[in-house]
Design an enzyme around this catalytic site. Sequence first.
Site, PDB file in Angstrom:
ATOM      1  N   SER A  72       1.025  -1.319  -0.049  1.00  0.00           N
ATOM      2  CA  SER A  72      -0.021  -0.103   0.022  1.00  0.00           C
ATOM      3  C   SER A  72       0.893   1.238  -0.045  1.00  0.00           C
ATOM      4  O   SER A  72       1.738   1.346   0.987  1.00  0.00           O
ATOM      5  CB  SER A  72      -0.829  -0.136   1.177  1.00  0.00           C
ATOM      6  OG  SER A  72      -1.240   1.242   1.500  1.00  0.00           O
TER       7      SER A  72
HETATM    8  N1  GSH Z   1      -6.281   8.505   2.155  1.00  0.00           N
HETATM    9  C1  GSH Z   1      -6.300   7.115   2.789  1.00  0.00           C
HETATM   10  C2  GSH Z   1      -6.170   6.029   1.793  1.00  0.00           C
HETATM   11  C3  GSH Z   1      -5.916   4.712   2.418  1.00  0.00           C
HETATM   12  C4  GSH Z   1      -6.276   3.572   1.558  1.00  0.00           C
HETATM   13  O1  GSH Z   1      -7.020   3.822   0.329  1.00  0.00           O
HETATM   14  N2  GSH Z   1      -5.840   2.359   1.742  1.00  0.00           N
HETATM   15  C5  GSH Z   1      -6.237   1.391   0.896  1.00  0.00           C
HETATM   16  C6  GSH Z   1      -4.735   0.453   0.604  1.00  0.00           C
HETATM   17  S1  GSH Z   1      -3.665   1.324  -0.449  1.00  0.00           S
HETATM   18  C7  GSH Z   1      -6.945   0.463   1.698  1.00  0.00           C
HETATM   19  O2  GSH Z   1      -6.914   0.432   2.759  1.00  0.00           O
HETATM   20  N3  GSH Z   1      -7.832  -0.262   0.842  1.00  0.00           N
HETATM   21  C8  GSH Z   1      -8.755  -1.267   1.611  1.00  0.00           C
HETATM   22  C9  GSH Z   1     -10.278  -1.041   1.380  1.00  0.00           C
HETATM   23  O3  GSH Z   1     -10.590  -0.105   0.392  1.00  0.00           O
HETATM   24  O4  GSH Z   1     -10.928  -1.991   1.815  1.00  0.00           O
HETATM   25  C10 GSH Z   1      -4.503   7.254   3.498  1.00  0.00           C
HETATM   26  O5  GSH Z   1      -3.768   8.137   2.998  1.00  0.00           O
HETATM   27  O6  GSH Z   1      -4.327   6.593   4.360  1.00  0.00           O
END
Ligand code: GSH
Length: 220
Positions: free
Chosen positions: A12
């Site tokens: 990530s």
């Molecule tokens: N704006 C957030 C974005 C976090 C994000 O989108 N993380 C993704 C992985 S890259 C996630 O956890 N996705 C899991 C989901 O959407 O269920 C940050 O900067 O922490």
Amino acid sequence: MSKIVLYGVDLSPPVRAVLLTLKALELPFEFKEVQLGVQNRTPEYLKMNPQGTVPVLDDNGTYIHDSHAICIYLCEKYAKTDAIYPKDLVKRTVVNQRLFFDAAVLYKALWNVSSSFWHSGITVVVKEKTRNVHAALQLTEDLLADNPYIAGDALSIGDLCCVATVSSVPAVLDIDPVKYPKVTAWLERLKKLPYYEEANNVGATKYNTFMRSTWTSVEL
Ligand SMILES: N[C@@H](CCC(=O)N[C@@H](CS)C(=O)NCC(=O)O)C(=O)O
């Protein structure tokens, strides 16, 4: 010092932004790997972060989510100097702008590509999505202008957040050094950070290789 635990997975980009910041600040921490799609949907995890995303930081019972908020928190609480998050109002505002740019434009463009796969198994990337990634890269190029770093002449958490995203762009398309010479030179500059390989490159390489192998077609 309180105990810092980072929940995430190194695929990530936002998790890697926090890893880079922890390393830049030379902070000890424990890394707890989260199995995405499973562990981030449990009631315990959602209590820490109702959005169910990684990263989450647990600082002795204080839970913070969103990589940008986490990086600011770490600097405010633990940085020995204001080098990577300046106290000067104007300099800080430029850094903040870059953090919001990453959250709202750069990372958003990349997430719009990969989330279709992660959430719906879609392996086709349509032109509109790659166009947005190109537009975000062009804006990064414009923001860099003639500066060595994204917020001016010094390394900041703006760089650490943006580079975690930009180094993950090859998951969908190659960054053309002729089209994006400033982005290319900036990436090379950041690669020289002593903690870059461990904190970002290992995960970015894994992410890019994996994503490239999943696409059945990418409209460039
Ligand atoms: N704006 C957030 C974005 C976090 C994000 O989108 N993380 C993704 C992985 S890259 C996630 O956890 N996705 C899991 C989901 O959407 O269920 C940050 O900067 O922490």
